[in-house]
Scaffold this motif. Structure first.
Motif, PDB file in Angstrom:
ATOM      1  N   ARG A 209     -36.714   5.547 -11.829  1.00 51.88           N
ATOM      2  CA  ARG A 209     -35.830   4.653 -11.098  1.00 51.88           C
ATOM      3  C   ARG A 209     -36.350   3.213 -11.157  1.00 51.88           C
ATOM      4  NH1 ARG A 209     -35.119   7.671  -7.414  1.00 51.88           N
ATOM      5  NH2 ARG A 209     -32.947   8.248  -7.303  1.00 51.88           N
TER       6      ARG A 209
ATOM      7  N   ALA B 224     -33.000   8.838 -17.855  1.00 53.36           N
ATOM      8  CA  ALA B 224     -32.544   8.575 -16.488  1.00 53.36           C
ATOM      9  C   ALA B 224     -32.106   9.858 -15.800  1.00 53.36           C
ATOM     10  CB  ALA B 224     -31.400   7.557 -16.494  1.00 53.36           C
ATOM     11  N   GLN B 225     -31.528  10.777 -16.577  1.00 50.09           N
ATOM     12  CA  GLN B 225     -31.001  11.997 -15.989  1.00 50.09           C
ATOM     13  C   GLN B 225     -32.025  13.128 -15.935  1.00 50.09           C
ATOM     14  OE1 GLN B 225     -27.954  11.979 -14.539  1.00 50.09           O
ATOM     15  NE2 GLN B 225     -28.071   9.821 -15.087  1.00 50.09           N
TER      16      GLN B 225
ATOM     17  N   ARG C  48     -34.261   0.447 -13.183  1.00 48.81           N
ATOM     18  CA  ARG C  48     -33.609  -0.540 -12.306  1.00 48.81           C
ATOM     19  C   ARG C  48     -34.290  -1.902 -12.369  1.00 48.81           C
ATOM     20  NH1 ARG C  48     -31.657   2.848  -7.817  1.00 48.81           N
ATOM     21  NH2 ARG C  48     -29.947   3.982  -8.787  1.00 48.81           N
TER      22      ARG C  48
ATOM     23  N   MET D  16     -22.842  14.896 -13.770  1.00 51.75           N
ATOM     24  CA  MET D  16     -22.127  15.051 -15.027  1.00 51.75           C
ATOM     25  C   MET D  16     -21.260  16.297 -14.974  1.00 51.75           C
ATOM     26  SD  MET D  16     -24.753  14.111 -18.051  1.00 51.75           S
ATOM     27  CE  MET D  16     -26.132  14.934 -17.314  1.00 51.75           C
TER      28      MET D  16
ATOM     29  N   PRO E 177     -25.748   0.342 -26.201  1.00 55.40           N
ATOM     30  CA  PRO E 177     -24.315   0.089 -26.269  1.00 55.40           C
ATOM     31  C   PRO E 177     -23.659   0.549 -24.969  1.00 55.40           C
ATOM     32  CG  PRO E 177     -24.972   1.823 -27.826  1.00 55.40           C
ATOM     33  CD  PRO E 177     -26.196   1.421 -27.082  1.00 55.40           C
TER      34      PRO E 177
ATOM     35  N   VAL F 122     -23.066  15.999 -26.467  1.00 56.81           N
ATOM     36  CA  VAL F 122     -23.505  15.793 -25.088  1.00 56.81           C
ATOM     37  C   VAL F 122     -23.246  16.979 -24.175  1.00 56.81           C
ATOM     38  CG1 VAL F 122     -23.601  13.290 -25.030  1.00 56.81           C
ATOM     39  CG2 VAL F 122     -21.404  14.417 -24.685  1.00 56.81           C
TER      40      VAL F 122
ATOM     41  N   LEU G 224     -20.388   1.453 -22.572  1.00 56.40           N
ATOM     42  CA  LEU G 224     -18.998   1.891 -22.709  1.00 56.40           C
ATOM     43  C   LEU G 224     -18.054   1.035 -21.882  1.00 56.40           C
ATOM     44  CD1 LEU G 224     -19.198   5.773 -22.838  1.00 56.40           C
ATOM     45  CD2 LEU G 224     -18.392   4.222 -24.609  1.00 56.40           C
TER      46      LEU G 224
ATOM     47  N   ALA H  11     -30.267  -3.487 -25.326  1.00 51.81           N
ATOM     48  CA  ALA H  11     -29.746  -3.069 -26.634  1.00 51.81           C
ATOM     49  C   ALA H  11     -28.824  -1.859 -26.537  1.00 51.81           C
ATOM     50  CB  ALA H  11     -30.903  -2.752 -27.579  1.00 51.81           C
TER      51      ALA H  11
ATOM     52  N   LEU I 206     -32.139   6.379 -23.343  1.00 53.92           N
ATOM     53  CA  LEU I 206     -32.566   6.065 -21.987  1.00 53.92           C
ATOM     54  C   LEU I 206     -31.678   6.740 -20.950  1.00 53.92           C
ATOM     55  CD1 LEU I 206     -33.483   2.394 -22.759  1.00 53.92           C
ATOM     56  CD2 LEU I 206     -35.062   4.074 -21.847  1.00 53.92           C
ATOM     57  N   GLY I 207     -30.444   7.070 -21.339  1.00 50.43           N
ATOM     58  CA  GLY I 207     -29.571   7.822 -20.445  1.00 50.43           C
ATOM     59  C   GLY I 207     -30.148   9.205 -20.181  1.00 50.43           C
TER      60      GLY I 207
ATOM     61  N   VAL J 142     -33.102   2.487 -29.577  1.00 53.77           N
ATOM     62  CA  VAL J 142     -31.904   1.670 -29.396  1.00 53.77           C
ATOM     63  C   VAL J 142     -31.946   0.283 -30.008  1.00 53.77           C
ATOM     64  CG1 VAL J 142     -30.869   2.821 -27.457  1.00 53.77           C
ATOM     65  CG2 VAL J 142     -32.679   1.182 -27.050  1.00 53.77           C
TER      66      VAL J 142
ATOM     67  N   LEU K 200     -21.538   8.962 -28.541  1.00 56.63           N
ATOM     68  CA  LEU K 200     -20.208   8.386 -28.355  1.00 56.63           C
ATOM     69  C   LEU K 200     -20.262   6.896 -28.067  1.00 56.63           C
ATOM     70  CD1 LEU K 200     -19.267  11.481 -26.406  1.00 56.63           C
ATOM     71  CD2 LEU K 200     -17.912  10.703 -28.337  1.00 56.63           C
ATOM     72  N   SER K 201     -21.314   6.437 -27.396  1.00 53.98           N
ATOM     73  CA  SER K 201     -21.326   5.004 -27.122  1.00 53.98           C
ATOM     74  C   SER K 201     -21.546   4.210 -28.410  1.00 53.98           C
ATOM     75  CB  SER K 201     -22.348   4.613 -26.055  1.00 53.98           C
ATOM     76  OG  SER K 201     -23.240   5.642 -25.786  1.00 53.98           O
TER      77      SER K 201
ATOM     78  N   ALA L 181     -19.593  13.827 -20.260  1.00 55.21           N
ATOM     79  CA  ALA L 181     -20.973  14.343 -20.299  1.00 55.21           C
ATOM     80  C   ALA L 181     -21.968  13.314 -20.840  1.00 55.21           C
ATOM     81  CB  ALA L 181     -21.042  15.618 -21.135  1.00 55.21           C
ATOM     82  N   ILE L 182     -21.514  12.120 -21.151  1.00 47.49           N
ATOM     83  CA  ILE L 182     -22.444  11.083 -21.626  1.00 47.49           C
ATOM     84  C   ILE L 182     -23.433  10.779 -20.506  1.00 47.49           C
ATOM     85  CG2 ILE L 182     -22.647   8.683 -22.392  1.00 47.49           C
ATOM     86  CD1 ILE L 182     -19.798   8.903 -23.462  1.00 47.49           C
ATOM     87  N   PRO L 183     -24.745  10.922 -20.782  1.00 44.26           N
ATOM     88  CA  PRO L 183     -25.712  10.708 -19.697  1.00 44.26           C
ATOM     89  C   PRO L 183     -25.672   9.270 -19.180  1.00 44.26           C
ATOM     90  CG  PRO L 183     -26.786  11.546 -21.692  1.00 44.26           C
ATOM     91  CD  PRO L 183     -25.382  11.265 -22.051  1.00 44.26           C
ATOM     92  N   SER L 184     -25.567   9.143 -17.883  1.00 44.87           N
ATOM     93  CA  SER L 184     -25.493   7.824 -17.279  1.00 44.87           C
ATOM     94  C   SER L 184     -26.889   7.233 -17.141  1.00 44.87           C
ATOM     95  CB  SER L 184     -24.832   7.956 -15.908  1.00 44.87           C
ATOM     96  OG  SER L 184     -25.392   7.042 -15.007  1.00 44.87           O
ATOM     97  N   LEU L 185     -26.954   5.915 -17.161  1.00 49.02           N
ATOM     98  CA  LEU L 185     -28.246   5.239 -17.026  1.00 49.02           C
ATOM     99  C   LEU L 185     -28.709   5.194 -15.581  1.00 49.02           C
ATOM    100  CD1 LEU L 185     -28.828   1.894 -18.895  1.00 49.02           C
ATOM    101  CD2 LEU L 185     -30.249   3.918 -18.832  1.00 49.02           C
ATOM    102  N   ASP L 186     -27.841   5.614 -14.672  1.00 44.44           N
ATOM    103  CA  ASP L 186     -28.184   5.537 -13.261  1.00 44.44           C
ATOM    104  C   ASP L 186     -28.857   6.831 -12.803  1.00 44.44           C
ATOM    105  OD1 ASP L 186     -28.345   5.354 -10.565  1.00 44.44           O
ATOM    106  OD2 ASP L 186     -26.278   4.678 -10.269  1.00 44.44           O
ATOM    107  N   PRO L 187     -30.151   6.768 -12.451  1.00 40.68           N
ATOM    108  CA  PRO L 187     -30.849   8.007 -12.049  1.00 40.68           C
ATOM    109  C   PRO L 187     -30.184   8.692 -10.859  1.00 40.68           C
ATOM    110  CG  PRO L 187     -32.400   6.178 -12.276  1.00 40.68           C
ATOM    111  CD  PRO L 187     -31.030   5.591 -12.393  1.00 40.68           C
ATOM    112  N   ASP L 188     -29.404   7.963 -10.081  1.00 43.75           N
ATOM    113  CA  ASP L 188     -28.750   8.584  -8.929  1.00 43.75           C
ATOM    114  C   ASP L 188     -27.515   9.395  -9.299  1.00 43.75           C
ATOM    115  OD1 ASP L 188     -30.650   7.725  -7.204  1.00 43.75           O
ATOM    116  OD2 ASP L 188     -29.620   5.852  -6.736  1.00 43.75           O
ATOM    117  N   ASP L 189     -27.130   9.343 -10.588  1.00 43.48           N
ATOM    118  CA  ASP L 189     -25.990  10.149 -11.023  1.00 43.48           C
ATOM    119  C   ASP L 189     -26.392  11.569 -11.391  1.00 43.48           C
ATOM    120  OD1 ASP L 189     -24.142   8.232 -10.672  1.00 43.48           O
ATOM    121  OD2 ASP L 189     -24.024   7.596 -12.756  1.00 43.48           O
ATOM    122  N   ARG L 190     -27.651  11.928 -11.185  1.00 47.04           N
ATOM    123  CA  ARG L 190     -28.123  13.254 -11.589  1.00 47.04           C
ATOM    124  C   ARG L 190     -27.264  14.367 -11.034  1.00 47.04           C
ATOM    125  NH1 ARG L 190     -34.533  13.592 -12.387  1.00 47.04           N
ATOM    126  NH2 ARG L 190     -34.617  11.633 -13.527  1.00 47.04           N
TER     127      ARG L 190
END
Ligand code: ATP
Ligand code: ATP
Ligand code: MG
Ligand code: MG
Lengths: 332, 332
Positions: free
Chosen positions: A246, A225-226, A250, B276, A265, A193, A267, A263, A221-222, B194, B222-223, B264-273
């Motif tokens: 988004r 999203a990024q 969402r 990381m 996983p 990563v 953390l 599906a 999908l992460g 997934v 990692l997840s 550094a695991i990409p978050s699913l939240d687009p607002d976290d851009r």
């Protein structure tokens, strides 16, 4: 925004020993210059062959539907990809205006030629750079994708690199020609990563620098999203949902998209069981009638889903879904 | 979990001489794996994560005696037999091959395009002479194919007609058909989306429990590792830098590299851009590694001692080992 790519009614069938299968079924989408579109979906759903169609790269047993229209908008004017017949004409797009990072990294490097020679050769075909400049640029690109000691790696063969280095070398090669459109098929699956973050940054830089458009195929999908601006979800050859990242992440609308998100996983709870979407993806030889997802859908409405192909419903100006749950009758 | 150790590696090193580099003088050497001590408990699902090129595949292959071991020992004992892999004789090696299997990283390179799926899965049985008739072979193939949810129609086809995820199930079936004790799964789900990934992971877990198998599970996701593995080891540039029970590693990572990986695991939240945490600094070359700690060039906490002395893997808590000079100071 300037339009870079129009894909309209893409249908693609393959002749196989068991008969003709439909791998892509009436898929339409657009891409603007400088835009990143994520393409996600189940294994076998047709992501790779959709992407390859944009370069007309499918093997000879492939048949494109008569309605299929793919237009690439270059500075020199629009190119009608489907009308290109000779490999000479296709040279313009393959490796020139369009670069592809293949899902199978081993397949894209010839085993008996060094990484560097392949990069240089490609640059000399598709740009007006000389040998010396091509070499410099190749090494610079290897460096930018995080390959240490790039001048040594330049002289090595693909089998001498680890999986992730091979993948990065391929990314470097694909980006070195500064394509208008980059098709990246699972480009970061072999990367840790921390390096993935670096490679994605590089791609984003090139998007801003040159207005490159990217079709980014991934199941992560992460990463979508990024990275992506919008996302298209495929299942068994059909686009079932499309929208801004988004919105789709969402407020996913299609039961399949919801299943994909469930599906993942998480953390936050390591004990939570991994939830697969029940059932198996049907064989393309036995594509279900009606909605292709109806055999596994937990929201199946019954007869209608099995009989009638759902049309696209607009949820907001840029978010649409092909599912009977959202058709006018169902909402009423 | 039983505490019997299935794989016990001591001071294990794998070095490769590289082509390329300078014409005169010694060829550069990559210390792909250097001085690794590793215990894999029987029946465990042991995760191995780390940077691309850090030596995970090489270490996994060494545990199968499929990489050139330069130094050190590897003991394999499954309760029935006990072998020392560096001195093992031919007859024992043949037996060891039936007890251990590899599931490949690259499902495209792994499957021969000219063989039917049935023949691909049957090959290990035929090569090792484990069955005495074609009927028996067919029976075994059908049994394992069903376990991996491949149907009879799939068995007659050639691998090119399958997508990445489907091929990975074929590879898994092939690995399981000889009923091994120990399986190295190298990025086996990286190519899967997934929902199928969840399905294959559940399948691997099921098979593991049912057959009492031990897995060395190599992944950079990692997840995924967090959900399926009971113990995780982290590699960086050929060394093990941290090893701990999964829960412990994710809740109390102690090596700065492990911490960087987790953040550094990409978050699913687009607002976290852009949020990381990124690593700065030079990615070291495996042919010319830095002195001292191999992570010092990218470590935000590096001080003089880190640039001078290589830290050893030391006990830090029950089952938790870390190789960092400053791990105690950095606890907070
Ligand atoms: N050359 C070919 N001949 C026949 N069938 C093919 C060929 N290439 C692909 N297919 C079929 O087309 C369908 C779509 O394949 P594709 O490789 O695009 O899937 P994908 O979505 O990229 O999957 P994955 O995530 O596993 O890579 C699959 O059913 C596959 O078996
Ligand atoms: N056959 C080989 N010949 C020469 N060098 C090799 C060979 N196989 C691996 N290496 C080198 O050994 C190092 C470790 O490679 P390895 O494939 O084990 O890494 P990895 O951790 O599995 O990486 P990835 O996550 O990218 O798959 C790399 O520097 C690689 O270039
Ligand atoms: Mg694909
Ligand atoms: Mg590897």
């Amino acid at each position: 925004m300037t339009r870079l790519l129009d894909v309209e009614n893409l249908t693609l069938q393959f002749d196989t020993d068991e008969g003709r299968i439909t791998a892509v079924d009436n898929v339409s989408f657009t891409l603007e210059a400088g835009e990143i579109m994520g393409l996600v979906g189940e294994s076998g759903s047709g992501k790779s062959v959709t992407a390859k169609s944009v370069m007309k790269l499918n093997p000879s047993n492939a048949h494109y539907g008569p309605e299929t229209k793919i237009i690439l908008h270059l500075d020199s004017g629009p190119v009608d990809i489907m009308s290109l017949q000779q490999s000479k004409d296709l040279q313009v797009v393959r490796g020139g205006a369009i670069s592809m990072i293949f899902q199978e990294p081993m397949a894209s490097f010839a085993p008996a030629i060094t990484i560097g020679d392949q990069m240089v050769e490609q640059l000399m075909i598709h740009t007006d750079m000389g040998k010396k400049r091509s070499k410099e640029l190749s090494i610079e690109m290897l460096d930018r994708v995080g390959i240490s000691d790039p001048s040594t790696r330049f002289g090595q063969y693909a089998f001498e690199l680890s999986g992730g280095m091979r993948q990065r070398a391929m990314i470097a090669m694909a980006l070195s020609t500064k394509p208008k459109l980059l098709i990246a098929d699972e480009p970061t699956t072999a990367l840790d990563v921390t390096i993935q973050a670096q490679v994605i940054d590089l791609m984003k830089d090139l998007v801003t620098e040159f207005g490159m458009g990217i079709i980014f195929i991934t199941h992560d999908l992460g990463v979508i999203a990024q990275t992506a601006d919008k996302v298209a979800v495929m299942y068994l050859g059909r686009l079932v949902e499309q929208g801004l990242v988004r919105d789709v992440i969402r407020t996913p609308a299609h039961p399949y998209t919801k299943g994909l998100l469930a599906a993942l996983p998480s953390l936050d709870d390591l004990d939570a069981p991994l939830v697969a979407i029940p059932g198996d993806i049907p064989s393309p030889l036995e594509r279900p009638g009606g909605c292709v997802f109806n055999t596994r859908c937990s929201d199946n409405l019954g007869a209608r889903c099995g009989a009638e192909v759902p049309t696209e419903s607009l949820l907001s100006s840029q978010h649409n879904v092909a599912c009977h749950l959202y058709s006018e009758e169902a909402i009423k | 979990m039983s505490q019997q150790v299935l794989i016990k590696a001591r001071d294990l090193s794998v070095h490769y001489a590289l082509s390329g580099g300078k014409i005169f003088g010694p060829k550069p050497v990559v210390k792909a794996v250097e001085g690794v001590n590793l215990d894999i408990a029987k029946g465990s699902f042991f995760g191995l994560v780390g940077e691309s090129g850090s030596g995970k595949t090489t270490l996994g292959r060494a545990c199968l005696k499929a990489a050139p071991i330069s130094r050190g020992t590897i003991e394999f004992s499954d309760g029935e037999v006990q072998y020392e892999l560096t001195t093992i004789d031919k007859k024992q090696l043949k037996d060891f091959r039936t007890r251990s299997q590899l599931i490949f990283q690259d499902p495209y390179a792994a499957l021969s395009p000219r063989m039917t799926v049935r023949d691909i899965i049957a090959e290990p049985l035929e090569v090792m002479g484990l069955t005495s008739s074609r009927e028996e072979t067919d029976e075994r193939v059908r049994e394992v194919a069903a376990k991996c949810r491949l149907n009879l129609e799939h068995l007659r086809r050639f691998p090119h007609a399958f997508s990445g995820g489907q091929r990975q199930r074929i590879s898994i079936a092939r690995a399981l058909v000889s009923r091994p004790q120990f399986i190295v799964a190298d990025e086996s789900v990286a190519a899967l989306d997934v929902s199928i990934q969840a399905d294959v992971l559940n399948l691997l877990k099921e098979i593991q429990l049912e057959m009492g198998l031990t897995f060395l599970f190599i992944s950079h996701d990692l997840s995924v590792v967090a959900h399926v593995c009971d113990h995780v080891a982290v590699m960086y540039l050929g060394r093990l830098v941290e090893s701990a029970p999964t829960r412990q590693l994710f809740s109390q990572p102690r090596h700065p590299y492990t911490k960087a990986l987790l953040s550094a695991i990409p978050s699913l939240d687009p607002d976290d851009r852009g949020k990381m945490q990124k690593l700065e600094g030079e990615i070291p070359s495996p042919t010319n590694p830095p002195p001292g700690c191999k992570f010092q060039t990218r470590c935000p906490h590096a001080i003089d001692i880190c640039r001078r002395d290589e830290p050893k893997l030391v006990h830090s808590a029950e089952g938790h080992e870390v190789a960092c000079h400053r791990w105690q100071e950095l606890l907070n």
